[in-house]
Design a protein around this motif. Structure first.
Motif, PDB file in Angstrom:
ATOM      1  N   SER A 277     -14.595  -3.461  -5.044  1.00 38.42           N
ATOM      2  CA  SER A 277     -14.472  -4.556  -4.083  1.00 38.42           C
ATOM      3  C   SER A 277     -15.846  -5.054  -3.656  1.00 38.42           C
ATOM      4  O   SER A 277     -16.059  -6.261  -3.477  1.00 38.42           O
ATOM      5  CB  SER A 277     -13.678  -4.086  -2.861  1.00 38.42           C
ATOM      6  N   LEU A 283     -16.740  -6.903  -0.488  1.00 42.99           N
ATOM      7  CA  LEU A 283     -15.633  -6.352   0.312  1.00 42.99           C
ATOM      8  C   LEU A 283     -14.784  -7.421   0.996  1.00 42.99           C
ATOM      9  O   LEU A 283     -13.848  -7.085   1.742  1.00 42.99           O
ATOM     10  CB  LEU A 283     -16.153  -5.368   1.371  1.00 42.99           C
ATOM     11  N   LYS A 284     -15.043  -8.685   0.724  1.00 43.36           N
ATOM     12  CA  LYS A 284     -14.287  -9.752   1.388  1.00 43.36           C
ATOM     13  C   LYS A 284     -12.841  -9.834   0.906  1.00 43.36           C
ATOM     14  O   LYS A 284     -11.976 -10.335   1.640  1.00 43.36           O
ATOM     15  CB  LYS A 284     -14.990 -11.097   1.177  1.00 43.36           C
ATOM     16  N   GLU A 286     -10.945  -7.388   0.576  1.00 41.38           N
ATOM     17  CA  GLU A 286     -10.248  -6.297   1.275  1.00 41.38           C
ATOM     18  C   GLU A 286      -9.375  -5.467   0.335  1.00 41.38           C
ATOM     19  O   GLU A 286      -8.424  -4.803   0.774  1.00 41.38           O
ATOM     20  CB  GLU A 286      -9.413  -6.836   2.447  1.00 41.38           C
ATOM     21  N   ASN A 287      -9.732  -5.483  -0.935  1.00 47.37           N
ATOM     22  CA  ASN A 287      -8.955  -4.747  -1.933  1.00 47.37           C
ATOM     23  C   ASN A 287      -9.550  -3.348  -2.124  1.00 47.37           C
ATOM     24  O   ASN A 287     -10.002  -2.981  -3.199  1.00 47.37           O
ATOM     25  CB  ASN A 287      -8.936  -5.518  -3.250  1.00 47.37           C
ATOM     26  N   SER A 290      -9.487   1.275   3.207  1.00 49.42           N
ATOM     27  CA  SER A 290     -10.351   1.157   4.372  1.00 49.42           C
ATOM     28  C   SER A 290     -10.228   2.366   5.298  1.00 49.42           C
ATOM     29  O   SER A 290      -9.128   2.871   5.548  1.00 49.42           O
ATOM     30  CB  SER A 290     -10.017  -0.109   5.151  1.00 49.42           C
ATOM     31  N   HIS A 315     -17.524   1.875   6.771  1.00 51.09           N
ATOM     32  CA  HIS A 315     -16.302   1.127   7.095  1.00 51.09           C
ATOM     33  C   HIS A 315     -16.107   1.011   8.602  1.00 51.09           C
ATOM     34  O   HIS A 315     -15.461   0.075   9.075  1.00 51.09           O
ATOM     35  CB  HIS A 315     -15.078   1.836   6.495  1.00 51.09           C
TER      36      HIS A 315
END
Length: 490
Positions: A277, A283-284, A286-287, A290, A315
């Protein structure tokens, strides 16, 4: 080697880590290099010790001491002391095809074997190595050098981790046509997706892969041989096939309530999803898995567990604890762990350093194991029970694990990460290639021969020997390539 009196005149100095609270805001590499003039001085500390254990790569009490690649360490230490960086690179690349990897992620068994380390801080061999290769790249000395002649032989390599890349590099230099198949979307294996970006920037890997491609190595991604590529067809198409698939079967946690519990992941899946990701979208998308605002438990005290700690902190986890089943190591060597054995001493790695900067303490709980997992009505993990353990020898001298009475404790948990190591190769490899596995769950072959039970199919690295070091995997890849080159030239 170096300055004859250098080890008496100069203290050990290494590059500084970036401030923990600052580096927690990003995924950039956390360790900085020394200025070159300071690194030259560190080369001066290398002694004319007569027997350089640093480059031996031998086993003492089952642990490696010295470099498995037999790097010519005293020679390039002497050269960097004299400011001859280009010559130092020429010596380094004779034994190590990827010093930019080992100079960042290797635990440095070379330094454990350094003769100076008998009674003083060892030479900064790892940092010297990184400085040599980084300087060579900066000065434009690392360029593609494709073979001038081709043999007409074709080799397929399944897996692009350090062993597969080392075998590919060596066989390509021998003039064979090499194709590397990688099941993920990017080349690098555990280098790409098993090690976080803050320890090994992925551009470092891509730079090397690009050079290898210029030299003639072909890379095919999203190629999971045994699933979306037929193994038998590949065996028929190539003159030799190398399995470099790693020991990617993770060891699972045995605890009451583990089955079907949500919120429990293997560390390798957690780290891979985060890096993918990060590279895909910063990380945008969101895959990824988290840890934000979650109570995180990490099981395992090794390097991978540390990587989970560091990633969870980035995170923004709510709380975190790391369980280690072994006892806390001493800060100094014990009498039964003399030089030049690997020092079994307490290690404060970057993840623990970052946790301590935020919470004021080490996240590790030693001699602790999880016994029970509790879930809510939807199957989501809510908490775990632990007990303290102790190790005692039986009448045969074998250590046995026992629980300490009245030591049960409950811990809140929304996310549990299992970093307990690996138990061998994945079973579909066995089915696809019809290769034999040994009793440890690895593909069966002898070191030096590397042949499986299937004609012209070889195996290298963790797939053959089990979970090990990046530098050991590179060593296996090179040695296997030499063996296979002889096989192809018969």
């Amino acid at each position: 080697m170096g300055k004859p009196t250098g080890f008496l005149e100069f203290n050990r100095e290494i590059g500084e880590n970036r401030d923990p609270k600052e580096r927690l805001k990003d995924y950039d590499e956390f360790h900085n290099r020394l200025p070159l003039e300071n690194q030259c001085i560190q080369g001066a500390r290398c002694m004319d010790c007569g027997v350089p254990f640093c480059q031996s790569g031998v086993l003492f009490s089952g642990m490696v001491s010295g470099c498995p690649l037999h790097n010519l360490i005293p020679e390039w230490n002497d050269l960097i002391y004299r400011g001859k960086w280009d010559l130092a690179y020429e010596r380094l690349r004779k034994t190590n095809p990827f010093p930019e990897f080992t100079g960042r992620v290797c635990p440095a068994p070379c330094e454990a074997g350094c003769t100076l380390g008998l009674n003083a801080p060892s030479v900064t061999i790892k940092e010297n190595e990184r400085a040599i290769i980084d300087t060579a790249f900066e000065n434009g000395k690392v360029i593609a050098n494709p073979p001038q002649k081709r043999t007409g032989k074709k080799v397929a390599i399944i897996g692009s981790g350090p062993a597969g890349l080392a075998a590919a590099d060596t066989l390509n230099k021998c003039g064979h046509k090499v194709t590397v198949y990688e099941r993920n979307d990017r080349i690098g294996g555990l280098l790409m997706y098993g090690i976080p970006n803050m320890k090994l920037d992925k551009n470092i890997i891509l730079r090397r892969v690009s050079l290898m491609a210029e030299e003639g190595v072909k890379f095919i991604t999203n190629a999971n041989v045994g699933e979306n590529y037929n193994a038998r067809e590949i065996i028929d198409e190539y003159d030799a096939v190398i399995l470099a698939t790693g020991a990617s079967q993770p060891r699972d946690l045995k605890a009451e309530g583990r089955e079907n519990a949500k919120g429990i992941y293997f560390a390798v899946d957690f780290l891979k999803a985060n890096t993918k990701s990060l590279l895909d979208s910063n990380l945008k998308d969101e895959n990824y898995i988290s840890a934000k605002d979650k109570n995180v438990i990490v099981i395992g005290g090794g390097d991978t567990g540390t990587d989970c700690v560091a990633t969870s902190l980035r995170h923004g986890c709510k709380s975190l604890v790391q369980f280690e089943i072994m006892e806390k190591p001493s800060s100094e060597r014990k009498e039964d762990n003399p030089w030049p054995e690997w020092p079994k001493t307490l290690k404060i790695d970057y993840g623990q350093e970052e946790f301590k900067a935020v919470y004021g303490k080490d996240p590790r709980e030693y001699l602790t194991t999880v016994t029970d997992i509790y879930k809510d009505s939807g199957g989501n993990i809510e908490s775990v029970d632990t007990v303290n353990v102790k190790w005692e020898k039986d009448e045969h001298g074998k250590f046995l694990l026992t629980y300490v009475e009245n030591s049960k404790k409950n811990w809140k948990a929304d996310l549990l990460l299992i970093a307990m190591g690996f138990i061998g190769s994945e079973s579909y490899i066995k089915d696809a290639f019809r290769v034999e596995f040994d009793e440890r769950g690895n593909i069966k072959a002898e070191f030096g021969d590397f042949k499986t039970n299937i004609p012209k199919v070889f195996v290298v690295g963790d797939a053959r020997r089990g979970q090990s070091l990046v530098v050991t995997a590179i060593n296996e890849g090179i040695n296997a390539a030499i063996r296979i080159d002889k096989f192809l030239r018969k």
